[in-house]
Scaffold this motif. Structure first.
Motif, mmCIF file in Angstrom:
data_model
loop_
_atom_site.group_PDB
_atom_site.id
_atom_site.type_symbol
_atom_site.label_atom_id
_atom_site.label_comp_id
_atom_site.label_asym_id
_atom_site.label_seq_id
_atom_site.Cartn_x
_atom_site.Cartn_y
_atom_site.Cartn_z
ATOM 1 N N THR A 109 0.972 -1.319 -0.028
ATOM 2 C CA THR A 109 -0.007 -0.118 -0.014
ATOM 3 C C THR A 109 0.935 1.140 0.113
ATOM 4 O O THR A 109 2.044 1.188 0.162
ATOM 5 N N LYS A 110 0.397 2.464 -0.088
ATOM 6 C CA LYS A 110 1.144 3.747 -0.299
ATOM 7 C C LYS A 110 1.301 3.816 1.259
ATOM 8 O O LYS A 110 0.282 3.777 2.155
ATOM 9 N N GLY A 111 2.288 4.442 1.513
ATOM 10 C CA GLY A 111 2.456 4.734 3.177
ATOM 11 C C GLY A 111 1.941 6.099 3.330
ATOM 12 O O GLY A 111 1.531 6.868 2.515
ATOM 13 N N VAL A 112 1.201 6.356 4.749
ATOM 14 C CA VAL A 112 0.601 7.159 5.129
ATOM 15 C C VAL A 112 0.949 7.509 6.596
ATOM 16 O O VAL A 112 1.146 6.568 7.144
ATOM 17 N N SER A 113 0.460 8.858 7.155
ATOM 18 C CA SER A 113 0.655 9.087 8.483
ATOM 19 C C SER A 113 -0.692 9.009 9.057
ATOM 20 O O SER A 113 -1.522 8.852 7.949
ATOM 21 N N PHE A 114 -0.918 9.272 10.289
ATOM 22 C CA PHE A 114 -2.222 9.214 10.728
ATOM 23 C C PHE A 114 -3.093 10.542 10.171
ATOM 24 O O PHE A 114 -4.197 10.327 9.678
ATOM 25 N N SER A 115 -2.341 11.574 9.906
ATOM 26 C CA SER A 115 -3.192 12.768 9.357
ATOM 27 C C SER A 115 -3.332 12.574 7.953
ATOM 28 O O SER A 115 -4.317 12.971 7.465
#
Length: 155
Positions: A109-115
């Motif tokens: 998956t694409k990396g994401v942060s909480f925001s």
């Protein structure tokens, strides 16, 4: 429930006409199955490559009150899968992985942060890996998870 998110690096594949027709056929099969199981989430196959490595790319959509589906964010996807009535949605997701027609693959998956998870759409790819298969096949030991599995047969 915890979700592990990976990073997709440099996957730039174009979609040709023959690939679109096979994607459309797969989506029609999934739509039939989704009607039978009526989950909150639908996974749409948007890309299939047949070269090496074989790649399947999916996007997640949420069923709306009018029966249509809308793309969803990573945050919303996690929220839907942690609801009490998510069993069908989890089963549909599992079916995609089980029926990927690859001996071994990476789930990315694409990396994401909480925001950023609140705005980034949830999508994933399955990338076939012959190396992973040869490594796992050569190094399998049915006793590794035998105490965790109910059946005596290796998976």
């Amino acid at each position: 429930a915890s979700v592990i998110l990976g990073v997709i690096i440099g996957l730039g594949y174009s979609r040709g006409p023959s690939k679109i027709s096979s994607v459309e056929k797969d989506n029609a099969k999934m739509a039939d199955k989704n009607q039978q199981t009526s989950g909150l989430i639908e996974y749409e196959l948007v890309l299939r490559t047949e070269g090496a490595p074989k790649i399947l790319r999916y996007i997640a959509k949420e069923k709306q009150s009018d029966g249509s589906y809308q793309n969803i964010t990573v945050h919303r996807w996690i929220s839907l899968l942690t609801q009490a009535d998510a069993e069908n949605s989890i089963s549909q997701f599992n079916d995609i992985l089980v029926n990927a027609s690859m001996k071994a693959f990476f789930f990315e998956t694409k990396g994401v942060s909480f925001s950023s998870s609140k705005s980034a759409l949830f999508e994933f790819v399955l990338v076939e890996s012959s190396y992973l298969f040869s490594f796992a096949d050569a190094n399998q030991d049915a006793s590794d998870f035998g105490d965790k599995l109910k059946c005596g047969n290796p998976v």
